[in-house]
Design a protein around this motif. Structure first.
Motif, PDB file in Angstrom:
ATOM      1  N   LEU A 148      27.861 -16.700  -9.626  1.00 45.37           N
ATOM      2  CA  LEU A 148      26.876 -15.624  -9.512  1.00 45.37           C
ATOM      3  C   LEU A 148      25.909 -15.899  -8.361  1.00 45.37           C
ATOM      4  CD1 LEU A 148      25.810 -15.052 -13.245  1.00 45.37           C
ATOM      5  CD2 LEU A 148      27.266 -13.574 -11.843  1.00 45.37           C
ATOM      6  N   THR A 149      25.485 -14.843  -7.704  1.00 40.95           N
ATOM      7  CA  THR A 149      24.416 -14.952  -6.715  1.00 40.95           C
ATOM      8  C   THR A 149      23.108 -15.000  -7.498  1.00 40.95           C
ATOM      9  OG1 THR A 149      25.701 -13.663  -5.141  1.00 40.95           O
ATOM     10  CG2 THR A 149      23.337 -13.857  -4.723  1.00 40.95           C
ATOM     11  N   LYS A 150      22.332 -16.047  -7.259  1.00 38.51           N
ATOM     12  CA  LYS A 150      21.111 -16.257  -8.043  1.00 38.51           C
ATOM     13  C   LYS A 150      19.873 -16.003  -7.188  1.00 38.51           C
ATOM     14  CE  LYS A 150      23.526 -19.551 -10.900  1.00 38.51           C
ATOM     15  NZ  LYS A 150      24.769 -19.538 -10.145  1.00 38.51           N
TER      16      LYS A 150
ATOM     17  N   SER B  78      16.063 -16.652  -5.660  1.00 36.45           N
ATOM     18  CA  SER B  78      15.462 -17.873  -5.106  1.00 36.45           C
ATOM     19  C   SER B  78      14.647 -18.648  -6.136  1.00 36.45           C
ATOM     20  CB  SER B  78      14.579 -17.518  -3.912  1.00 36.45           C
ATOM     21  OG  SER B  78      13.550 -16.637  -4.330  1.00 36.45           O
TER      22      SER B  78
ATOM     23  N   LEU C  61      21.476  -8.626  -8.165  1.00 36.17           N
ATOM     24  CA  LEU C  61      22.179  -9.382  -7.130  1.00 36.17           C
ATOM     25  C   LEU C  61      23.691  -9.396  -7.297  1.00 36.17           C
ATOM     26  CD1 LEU C  61      19.756 -12.419  -6.859  1.00 36.17           C
ATOM     27  CD2 LEU C  61      20.072 -10.596  -5.162  1.00 36.17           C
ATOM     28  N   ASN C  62      24.146  -9.083  -8.496  1.00 35.76           N
ATOM     29  CA  ASN C  62      25.587  -9.156  -8.758  1.00 35.76           C
ATOM     30  C   ASN C  62      26.089  -7.801  -9.179  1.00 35.76           C
ATOM     31  OD1 ASN C  62      26.260 -12.212  -8.546  1.00 35.76           O
ATOM     32  ND2 ASN C  62      24.333 -12.087  -9.627  1.00 35.76           N
TER      33      ASN C  62
ATOM     34  N   LEU D 195      19.618 -11.180 -11.731  1.00 32.54           N
ATOM     35  CA  LEU D 195      21.065 -11.408 -11.660  1.00 32.54           C
ATOM     36  C   LEU D 195      21.831 -10.077 -11.692  1.00 32.54           C
ATOM     37  CD1 LEU D 195      21.407 -14.519 -13.996  1.00 32.54           C
ATOM     38  CD2 LEU D 195      21.771 -14.444 -11.514  1.00 32.54           C
TER      39      LEU D 195
END
Length: 155
Positions: free
Chosen positions: A38-40, A42, A154-155, A151
């Motif tokens: 997953l892209t998390k 910052s 971003l996903n 999340l």
């Protein structure tokens, strides 16, 4: 009386940490590789922080309900709400790590936060120590909701 207090503490500890136990099993078997990919955001904490934070929070929750239970003005309905909230807490882990359903997990977190606020409100008139012990949990779950929503975005 001391034996009764020890027994109730152990029972509340078992009930509370049942969420941790189930969550741990689910996350061990179903977290990766899905979660790692997953892209998390910052502000996502490192993975190693979750175990000590949750252990501390579960201990604080246990002490909170235990102190409430031994207060003169306790209400059994509040204890039932506490037990329901433990089930909802566990359900989030299942939705997030087992089902990989970020939207459902966010919805469950909203319900969990509402239940925590209700518990804190009900503790307020009985024992302030119980309230104070639940506040870090409320803050962490609010942070978790922010992470969960990030999340989703971003996903």
């Amino acid at each position: 009386m001391l034996k009764n207090k020890l027994l109730t503490f152990i029972l509340f500890l078992i009930v509370t940490f049942s969420a941790s136990f189930i969550g741990g099993i689910v996350s061990i078997y179903y977290k990766d590789p899905w979660y790692s990919l997953l892209t998390k955001p910052s502000f996502n904490p490192p993975d190693w922080i979750f175990a000590p934070v949750w252990t501390t929070l579960y201990l604080m929750m246990t002490f909170s309900i235990w102190i409430f239970w031994h207060s003169k003005k306790k209400e059994i309905q509040t204890v039932y709400i506490y037990f329901i909230h433990i089930v909802v807490n566990t359900t989030w882990t299942i939705a997030f790590f087992l089902l990989h359903n970020l939207v459902l997990a966010a919805f469950i977190l909203v319900i969990l936060i509402i239940l925590i606020v209700v518990i804190i409100y009900r503790f307020k008139n009985v024992n302030l120590i119980s309230v104070y012990l639940m506040i870090p949990y409320l803050l962490w779950c609010s942070y978790a909701l922010l992470l969960n929503i990030s999340l989703i975005r971003l996903n």
